[in-house]
Design an enzyme around this catalytic site. Structure first.
Site: not given
Length: 330
Positions: A57, A294
């Protein structure tokens, strides 16, 4: 907040876990570091003590942000979930896909989970995260070039060394889970699961329920699709992977929008957002231990965390299921 045990391990996670993929910016059109830090800290203040990240990520960016966000927090009050097995700095294993880093440079991402690679990845993650142990260490995607037994032996060694508390997998099917368990006791499997993607209910959920394995549901909001904020015709920012994600194409957005219109009155009656209703529904499903959600800023993080306060009756849950029967993504 509710806290739930991860399989038969000693790790307890917040039922709503912070998903830090978008925080890393990669494939999400970039990141605002300050806002990502504020999002993680706002989540923690409301009891979201668990954070899921991965080296890939942002090619380390997400882990660095997580490390910065938790550096002044009591380590035993935070649960760090990270992963291994996706290399952008080593051409080994299977080429997963070409991509670009946050600076726009071309990179090739490989699925590779060889023993020495895992040991190195763990050390790199510990440095970026600013900690000496990882609560849940998960293979990111299956690596067909490395025997599963070799991969699990490496993680077993990390557990013996105290660098990892519990072993998990991600995106493993049932056969792969069973094979892994011949070498190492697994605590969990992190897999995609949402209102409109429920295929794991056929085999993975029954297995995990029977054998006391946790299921960590990722993309429970179907990458924003189920928030009700992305309307038909929406234009994503350059670099956002959702421009090609099938849930937003071929009339799928319109189908889901129609479904959301049917459950919107329920959310309004409870004075909650559609997103909060979706999160609560997800963690109420049999076998689902936590939902990874998220947030790009503190406001989103607060809204996500408050989904824990939503209550759904059996009748309301059944109504949602009934409406979902008419939604099929193509």
């Amino acid at each position: 907040m509710e806290y739930r045990k991860v399989g038969e391990s000693e790790v307890m996670l917040s039922a709503i876990t912070f998903g830090a993929w978008a925080a890393g910016g990669w494939m999400w059109g970039g990141t605002e570091r300050k806002e990502a830090l504020e999002a993680i800290r706002a989540s923690y203040d409301l009891g979201v003590t668990s954070i899921d990240t991965a080296p890939i990520y942002g090619q380390g960016t997400s882990e660095e942000i997580v490390g910065e966000a938790i550096k002044d927090l009591p380590r035993d009050r935070v649960q760090i979930l990270t992963k291994y097995g996706m290399r952008w700095d080593l051409a080994k294993g299977t080429l997963a896909f070409p991509s670009k880093d946050n600076a726009g440079n071309a990179i090739d991402v490989y699925k590779y989970a060889g023993k020495e690679s895992i040991i190195k990845e763990c050390e790199d993650s510990l440095k970026r995260l600013g900690t000496d142990y990882i609560d849940l260490y998960q293979i990111h995607w299956p690596d067909v070039t490395t025997p599963i037994s070799e991969t699990m032996e490496a993680v077993g060694r990390l557990i013996e060394q105290g660098k990892v508390r519990a072993a998990g997998v991600s995106n493993y099917n049932l056969a792969q889970m069973k094979e892994a368990e011949q070498t190492l006791k697994l605590a969990s499997n992190q897999v995609p699961y949402s209102m409109v993607k429920r295929d794991i209910e056929a085999d993975l959920v029954p297995y995990c329920l029977e054998h006391h394995k946790a299921i960590l549901a990722y993309s429970p909001m179907e990458r924003g699709l189920l928030t009700g904020k992305i309307k038909p015709g929406h234009q994503f920012a350059e670099g956002d992977h959702r421009t090609t994600y099938k849930a937003f194409k071929d009339g799928n957005l319109e189908r889901v929008w129609s479904f959301l219109e049917k459950i919107k009155p329920m959310a309004e009656q409870k004075q909650v957002s559609l997103g909060q209703l979706v999160i609560r529904w997800t963690i109420d499903q049999p076998g689902i231990t936590v939902a990874l959600v998220g947030a790009r800023n503190a406001e989103q993080a607060v809204q996500n965390a408050k989904a824990i306060d939503v209550r759904l009756t059996a009748e309301e849950t059944a109504f949602i299921r009934q409406q979902l029967e008419t939604v099929e993504l193509v």
